[in-house]
Motif scaffolding. Structure first.
Motif, mmCIF file in Angstrom:
data_model
loop_
_atom_site.group_PDB
_atom_site.id
_atom_site.type_symbol
_atom_site.label_atom_id
_atom_site.label_comp_id
_atom_site.label_asym_id
_atom_site.label_seq_id
_atom_site.Cartn_x
_atom_site.Cartn_y
_atom_site.Cartn_z
ATOM 1 N N LEU A 128 0.814 -1.220 0.000
ATOM 2 C CA LEU A 128 0.000 0.000 0.000
ATOM 3 C C LEU A 128 0.848 1.271 0.000
ATOM 4 C CD1 LEU A 128 -2.758 -1.053 2.550
ATOM 5 C CD2 LEU A 128 -2.954 -0.920 0.065
ATOM 6 N N ALA A 129 1.917 1.280 0.780
ATOM 7 C CA ALA A 129 2.710 2.508 0.927
ATOM 8 C C ALA A 129 3.683 2.749 -0.226
ATOM 9 C CB ALA A 129 3.472 2.475 2.252
ATOM 10 N N PHE A 130 4.288 1.680 -0.734
ATOM 11 C CA PHE A 130 5.336 1.838 -1.736
ATOM 12 C C PHE A 130 4.976 1.259 -3.100
ATOM 13 C CE2 PHE A 130 7.664 1.836 2.323
ATOM 14 C CZ PHE A 130 8.272 3.072 2.230
ATOM 15 N N ASN A 131 3.754 0.762 -3.222
ATOM 16 C CA ASN A 131 3.290 0.194 -4.483
ATOM 17 C C ASN A 131 4.223 -0.925 -4.968
ATOM 18 O OD1 ASN A 131 1.388 -0.027 -6.483
ATOM 19 N ND2 ASN A 131 2.377 1.467 -7.818
ATOM 20 N N THR A 132 4.639 -1.777 -4.035
ATOM 21 C CA THR A 132 5.474 -2.922 -4.386
ATOM 22 C C THR A 132 4.592 -3.983 -5.040
ATOM 23 O OG1 THR A 132 5.174 -3.858 -2.177
ATOM 24 C CG2 THR A 132 7.119 -2.490 -2.526
ATOM 25 N N PRO A 133 5.175 -5.009 -5.658
ATOM 26 C CA PRO A 133 4.360 -6.041 -6.308
ATOM 27 C C PRO A 133 3.403 -6.726 -5.332
ATOM 28 C CG PRO A 133 6.654 -6.255 -6.950
ATOM 29 C CD PRO A 133 6.603 -5.220 -5.876
ATOM 30 N N LEU A 134 2.329 -7.257 -5.862
ATOM 31 C CA LEU A 134 1.305 -7.872 -5.013
ATOM 32 C C LEU A 134 1.783 -9.137 -4.307
ATOM 33 C CD1 LEU A 134 -1.874 -7.372 -7.201
ATOM 34 C CD2 LEU A 134 -1.193 -6.113 -5.158
ATOM 35 N N TYR A 135 2.866 -9.741 -4.766
ATOM 36 C CA TYR A 135 3.392 -10.926 -4.092
ATOM 37 C C TYR A 135 4.273 -10.568 -2.893
ATOM 38 C CZ TYR A 135 7.517 -9.924 -6.968
ATOM 39 O OH TYR A 135 8.587 -9.317 -7.568
ATOM 40 N N THR A 136 4.470 -9.305 -2.610
ATOM 41 C CA THR A 136 5.313 -8.866 -1.494
ATOM 42 C C THR A 136 4.890 -9.473 -0.156
ATOM 43 O OG1 THR A 136 5.823 -6.810 -2.638
ATOM 44 C CG2 THR A 136 6.225 -6.845 -0.272
ATOM 45 N N PRO A 137 3.586 -9.498 0.194
ATOM 46 C CA PRO A 137 3.229 -10.109 1.479
ATOM 47 C C PRO A 137 3.637 -11.576 1.594
ATOM 48 C CG PRO A 137 1.428 -8.783 0.680
ATOM 49 C CD PRO A 137 2.431 -8.842 -0.420
ATOM 50 N N LEU A 138 3.576 -12.317 0.492
ATOM 51 C CA LEU A 138 4.017 -13.713 0.540
ATOM 52 C C LEU A 138 5.521 -13.816 0.766
ATOM 53 C CD1 LEU A 138 1.923 -15.394 -2.281
ATOM 54 C CD2 LEU A 138 1.721 -15.718 0.176
ATOM 55 N N VAL A 139 6.270 -12.966 0.112
ATOM 56 C CA VAL A 139 7.725 -12.964 0.292
ATOM 57 C C VAL A 139 8.071 -12.602 1.735
ATOM 58 C CG1 VAL A 139 9.873 -11.828 -0.396
ATOM 59 C CG2 VAL A 139 8.197 -12.466 -2.130
ATOM 60 N N THR A 140 7.437 -11.566 2.253
ATOM 61 C CA THR A 140 7.736 -11.157 3.630
ATOM 62 C C THR A 140 7.274 -12.211 4.626
ATOM 63 O OG1 THR A 140 5.670 -9.900 3.839
ATOM 64 C CG2 THR A 140 7.610 -8.712 3.055
ATOM 65 N N PHE A 141 6.133 -12.851 4.355
ATOM 66 C CA PHE A 141 5.591 -13.867 5.259
ATOM 67 C C PHE A 141 6.548 -15.045 5.407
ATOM 68 C CE2 PHE A 141 2.751 -17.532 6.121
ATOM 69 C CZ PHE A 141 2.168 -17.091 7.288
ATOM 70 N N PHE A 142 7.240 -15.389 4.334
ATOM 71 C CA PHE A 142 8.113 -16.553 4.378
ATOM 72 C C PHE A 142 9.584 -16.234 4.663
ATOM 73 C CE2 PHE A 142 4.556 -18.340 1.894
ATOM 74 C CZ PHE A 142 4.254 -19.387 2.748
ATOM 75 N N THR A 143 9.982 -14.972 4.579
ATOM 76 C CA THR A 143 11.406 -14.659 4.803
ATOM 77 C C THR A 143 11.675 -13.853 6.070
ATOM 78 O OG1 THR A 143 11.259 -12.703 3.385
ATOM 79 C CG2 THR A 143 11.965 -14.761 2.350
ATOM 80 N N TYR A 144 10.818 -12.903 6.408
ATOM 81 C CA TYR A 144 11.067 -12.073 7.581
ATOM 82 C C TYR A 144 11.130 -12.868 8.887
ATOM 83 C CZ TYR A 144 10.404 -7.629 5.054
ATOM 84 O OH TYR A 144 10.513 -6.553 4.218
ATOM 85 N N PRO A 145 10.267 -13.872 9.117
ATOM 86 C CA PRO A 145 10.366 -14.593 10.396
ATOM 87 C C PRO A 145 11.736 -15.234 10.619
ATOM 88 C CG PRO A 145 8.254 -15.006 9.419
ATOM 89 C CD PRO A 145 9.062 -14.272 8.386
ATOM 90 N N ALA A 146 12.333 -15.775 9.566
ATOM 91 C CA ALA A 146 13.672 -16.369 9.718
ATOM 92 C C ALA A 146 14.694 -15.296 10.057
ATOM 93 C CB ALA A 146 14.067 -17.092 8.437
#
Length: 106
Positions: A77-95
């Motif tokens: 929403l803030a930076f108009n990143t690709p729509l798959y961004t939440p999936l990428v963050t969901f699987f990489t940020y926790p690690a």
């Protein structure tokens, strides 16, 4: 995209640090429950009030997954990143957040 990814990762690590290491839970317990609670007591009281929410916010890994997903949507929403961004963050940020946690504990 790299700047936004790093910014989001720092946000997730900061939120988790604030929630699990700082006295934020104690302050929040005074505001919400009108009691002076330790962080563990806050988790127990929250679990009794809402078992789902209690499990969600008392576990570092659980909290990091959902925080990462929310931050991913905010990045879209803030930076108009690709729509798959939440999936990428969901699987990489926790690690990355878990690695951060182990580094600050030592």
């Amino acid at each position: 995209m790299i700047f936004e990814y790093i910014l989001g990762c720092l946000a997730v690590c900061s939120i988790l640090l604030l929630w699990f290491v700082s006295p934020f839970k104690t302050t929040l317990g005074e505001i919400i429950f009108k009691k002076n609670l330790t962080p563990l007591q806050f988790d127990d009281v929250l679990f009794l009030k809402s078992p789902f929410l209690g499990k969600l916010v008392s576990c570092w890994i659980c909290c990091s997954f959902w925080t990462s997903l929310i931050v991913g949507f905010i990045l879209v929403l803030a930076f108009n990143t690709p729509l798959y961004t939440p999936l990428v963050t969901f699987f990489t940020y926790p690690a990355l957040a878990y690695i951060f946690k182990t580094l600050i504990k030592h």
